[in-house]
Design an enzyme around this catalytic site. Structure first.
Site, PDB file in Angstrom:
ATOM      1  N   HIS A 142      29.575  35.234  43.365  1.00 23.28           N
ATOM      2  CA  HIS A 142      28.651  35.844  42.518  1.00 23.28           C
ATOM      3  C   HIS A 142      28.200  34.833  41.442  1.00 23.28           C
ATOM      4  O   HIS A 142      29.199  34.039  40.999  1.00 23.28           O
ATOM      5  CB  HIS A 142      29.500  36.934  41.693  1.00 23.28           C
ATOM      6  CG  HIS A 142      29.780  38.265  42.530  1.00 23.28           C
ATOM      7  ND1 HIS A 142      30.610  39.088  42.045  1.00 23.28           N
ATOM      8  CD2 HIS A 142      28.667  39.084  43.229  1.00 23.28           C
ATOM      9  CE1 HIS A 142      30.380  40.534  43.037  1.00 23.28           C
ATOM     10  NE2 HIS A 142      29.080  40.212  43.333  1.00 23.28           N
ATOM     11  N   CYS A 190      33.890  39.788  35.330  1.00 25.45           N
ATOM     12  CA  CYS A 190      33.741  40.888  36.329  1.00 25.45           C
ATOM     13  C   CYS A 190      34.217  42.359  35.885  1.00 25.45           C
ATOM     14  O   CYS A 190      33.591  42.981  36.416  1.00 25.45           O
ATOM     15  CB  CYS A 190      34.640  40.409  37.656  1.00 25.45           C
ATOM     16  SG  CYS A 190      34.272  38.898  38.264  1.00 25.45           S
TER      17      CYS A 190
HETATM   18  N1  ARG Z   1      36.399  42.429  45.324  1.00 23.19           N
HETATM   19  C1  ARG Z   1      35.351  42.298  44.319  1.00 23.19           C
HETATM   20  C2  ARG Z   1      34.321  41.968  45.252  1.00 23.19           C
HETATM   21  O1  ARG Z   1      34.645  41.218  46.334  1.00 23.19           O
HETATM   22  C3  ARG Z   1      35.343  41.422  42.986  1.00 23.19           C
HETATM   23  C4  ARG Z   1      34.298  41.413  42.370  1.00 23.19           C
HETATM   24  C5  ARG Z   1      34.032  40.597  41.069  1.00 23.19           C
HETATM   25  N2  ARG Z   1      33.031  40.757  40.163  1.00 23.19           N
HETATM   26  C6  ARG Z   1      32.280  39.698  39.832  1.00 23.19           C
HETATM   27  N3  ARG Z   1      31.271  40.308  38.860  1.00 23.19           N
HETATM   28  N4  ARG Z   1      32.192  38.657  40.188  1.00 23.19           N
HETATM   29  O2  ARG Z   1      33.118  42.546  45.241  1.00 23.19           O
END
Ligand code: ARG
Length: 284
Positions: free
Chosen positions: A183, A277
């Site tokens: 991300h 996150c």
């Molecule tokens: N386990 C989640 C996923 O893989 C983690 C999300 C993390 N969020 C972020 N904004 N980077 O989607």
């Protein structure tokens, strides 16, 4: 004439502005599927500890004077604690999310319902996959914001044009290349209207060039700090809430006049997330 004192880093007086965040308690948090390289379903997760760390983050925001609203956690949606992924809000316009993986798909509706119930009248269900502020980072002064938009792992490139149309802001497309930084908010931290911290090697060469040109004063993160998700940080313009193990990044921020605010997020790191996150900014 240049002297040490004229270096902007030492002279900059950073100003905080009050923020409005949406968070979701990790009541149902666990790691039972793997959709990013940080997740290992065999590794035990201490939910009590996750709850305590999350509460520490919430209290940190309250202590800094920010407003925190809460989204009700839903059983069966263990990643819902990562609230940043559920929407992108600019000037009261809510661009809803559409998740890449079916395990998280139902989170999008919960977010849209929350925003409608909170009185937001423009709440858009998108056509293309976008994982909210995970990949769409808003930067710049209120009337002149742009959206830095990641793609490569989660958010569909076609969602970038959709975000530009819905949010009415220019969008800068950036390509992520390292699955550990899946991300955009794991590879860039927005520190203020003109400053970012970032990990260049997380981006394709053309995207690195775009960021170098747009943010000449950017702070380049040490890979060791990025590897503990140090860039998954939340700034109010002055205070930068970041994962405690990212000590070099904290020192570099302090040198630039920011106030690092380290928080312990080790349990939530097991799901592949840090403070950012867990935090969706509501720009009403
Ligand atoms: N386990 C989640 C996923 O893989 C983690 C999300 C993390 N969020 C972020 N904004 N980077 O989607």
């Amino acid at each position: 004439m240049t002297s040490v004192l004229s270096r902007p880093s030492e002279r900059t007086e950073r100003t905080a502005s009050r923020r409005h965040y949406l968070m979701c308690r990790p009541e149902h948090f666990c790691v039972e599927y793997a959709i990013n390289p940080w997740m290992h379903p065999g590794v035990p997760v201490d939910r009590g500890r996750a709850l305590a760390q999350w509460e520490g983050l919430r209290q940190t925001y309250l202590g800094l004077g920010h407003r925190v609203d809460l989204l009700d956690p839903v059983p069966g949606l263990p990643d819902m604690v990562y609230a940043a992924n559920g929407a992108t809000v600019v000037d009261g316009v809510v661009l809803g999310a559409r998740f890449r993986h079916r395990e998280r798909a139902a989170e999008a509706g919960a977010h849209r319902r929350w925003f409608r119930a909170a009185g937001f009248t423009r709440v858009v269900e998108p056509e293309f996959v976008n994982e909210g502020e995970g990949d769409l980072l808003v930067v710049g002064p209120p009337r002149d914001t742009v959206v830095l938009a990641g793609t490569g792992f989660r958010t569909d490139r076609r969602a970038h044009a959709e975000a530009a149309a819905v949010l009415g802001r220019p969008v800068v497309s950036l390509e992520l290349v390292d699955p550990c930084f899946y991300h955009l908010d794991t590879a860039i931290a927005v520190l203020d209207d003109v400053t970012i911290a970032w990990l260049p090697e997380a981006f394709a060469p053309a995207s690195q060039a775009v960021l170098r040109e747009r943010f000449p004063g950017a702070l380049v993160a040490d890979p060791a700090d990025a590897a503990v998700l140090g860039l998954n940080a939340v700034s109010d313009g002055r205070h930068v809430v970041l994962p405690a193990p990212a000590t070099r990044l904290a020192a570099a921020l302090a040198e630039r006049g920011f106030t690092p605010v380290p928080v312990e997020m080790s349990e939530l790191l097991k799901g592949g997330g840090g403070p950012k996150c867990c935090t969706l900014e509501v720009r009403a």
